[in-house]
Design a protein around this motif. Sequence first.
Motif, mmCIF file in Angstrom:
data_model
loop_
_atom_site.group_PDB
_atom_site.id
_atom_site.type_symbol
_atom_site.label_atom_id
_atom_site.label_comp_id
_atom_site.label_asym_id
_atom_site.label_seq_id
_atom_site.Cartn_x
_atom_site.Cartn_y
_atom_site.Cartn_z
ATOM 1 N N ARG A 183 -4.013 0.754 3.346
ATOM 2 C CA ARG A 183 -3.828 2.171 3.023
ATOM 3 C C ARG A 183 -4.748 3.048 3.882
ATOM 4 N NH1 ARG A 183 -6.373 5.870 -0.211
ATOM 5 N NH2 ARG A 183 -5.039 7.525 -1.083
ATOM 6 N N ASP A 184 -5.996 2.641 4.044
ATOM 7 C CA ASP A 184 -6.938 3.427 4.843
ATOM 8 C C ASP A 184 -6.489 3.507 6.304
ATOM 9 O OD1 ASP A 184 -8.459 3.858 2.609
ATOM 10 O OD2 ASP A 184 -10.006 2.394 3.108
ATOM 11 N N ARG A 215 5.076 4.020 1.928
ATOM 12 C CA ARG A 215 4.874 2.709 1.301
ATOM 13 C C ARG A 215 5.008 1.637 2.367
ATOM 14 N NH1 ARG A 215 4.716 0.005 -3.555
ATOM 15 N NH2 ARG A 215 5.592 -2.105 -3.559
ATOM 16 N N ARG A 238 -6.194 -1.919 0.088
ATOM 17 C CA ARG A 238 -7.040 -0.743 0.351
ATOM 18 C C ARG A 238 -7.246 -0.553 1.854
ATOM 19 N NH1 ARG A 238 -11.360 1.838 -2.293
ATOM 20 N NH2 ARG A 238 -12.114 3.517 -0.929
ATOM 21 N N ALA A 244 0.853 -1.181 0.000
ATOM 22 C CA ALA A 244 0.000 0.000 0.000
ATOM 23 C C ALA A 244 0.889 1.230 0.000
ATOM 24 C CB ALA A 244 -0.906 0.006 1.226
ATOM 25 N N GLU A 245 0.428 2.284 -0.661
ATOM 26 C CA GLU A 245 1.212 3.507 -0.699
ATOM 27 C C GLU A 245 0.293 4.709 -0.800
ATOM 28 O OE1 GLU A 245 2.219 3.345 -5.492
ATOM 29 O OE2 GLU A 245 3.761 2.826 -4.029
ATOM 30 N N GLY A 246 0.845 5.878 -0.521
ATOM 31 C CA GLY A 246 0.056 7.098 -0.549
ATOM 32 C C GLY A 246 0.860 8.236 0.034
#
Length: 338
Positions: free
Chosen positions: A56-57, A42, A53, A32-34
């Motif tokens: 990430r959340d 990451r 998802r 997951a990344e953002g």
Amino acid sequence: MMKRMKYGIRALCAAAALAVCGCAPRGGYVAAEGVMLGTTFRVTADVRGMTARQLRDAALRLDREARASMSIFEEESLLSRLNDNRTDSVDAHIAYCLRLADSVGALSGGVYDVTVKPLVEAWGFAGRAADAAPDVDSILRFVGRGKVRIEGGRLVKADPRVQLDFNSVAKGYTVDLLAALVERAGARNYLVEIGGEIRCRGVNASGGPWRIGVETPFDGNDLCGASVQRRLRMSGGGLATSGNYRRYYVGADGAKVAHTIDPRTGRSALSRLLSVTVAAPTCAEADALGTMYLAMGADAALERVRADAEARVYFILAAPDGGYEEYVSPAMEALLLD
């Protein structure tokens, strides 16, 4: 060991270590990344029962919690309200960072000091323009760890103008919080990275150690990953890199002004020590220690690590001929790949 090396100048990004995993996650690994803390994050982990998802959340919820507590750039964060004397109540995050700052500050003889906020602001590194001519001597009266303490869950200041800046530890601490999150999700193997600061455990998806690159520290290096100076391997703990080659500006007098401030002088801590990479049990410790060594300057930092058999550090220093010198502590040598 001190080793001289020369490298060509190519464009690069923030004082950072880079995760170079070498393959897409597989075999139960989720990635997951953002964006977190105003930079990128990451996570690669063998979490169980959690999708990319969901991971990430969860990371973004942690981002909101960390910024609401420790950010100096958000006016309504708890730290901003403490600095502005709108409250004196601290939370667990601020209490932890202040305890760690005390520990590292004691090691440094006061060179590492989180009460530098008024100086950081005056020099233009706290979300506002620099003062035309910072009155350093006046500001230094409100700097010093002995001027603030926690009593009964409340922050007590010797002077209301004392202010805290956790930018030298908050990102590493948030990396540790994110690592704890993936461990609670069942991960036994993971690499967590926020803005180049890292916490890892176990092995990567190929079954080998996590591989991490340390970037070349030249001014204007702003393209992440374009120039990697060294690669390391890790299977546990935290890693952080500090440097003055990205967050800086050139003043009207032509002098470089960098974001690492020496609380003894009130001015930029500039020396031939260009980049400091530290491995430690936690990323928060690595983050704070990296800033400490950078603020000490080359000679004092080298003297300290040579006297500490357990120090795991990798220094990149400017050489007289315009190239680079390296110092790798004996305890760090086992982590180097090349």
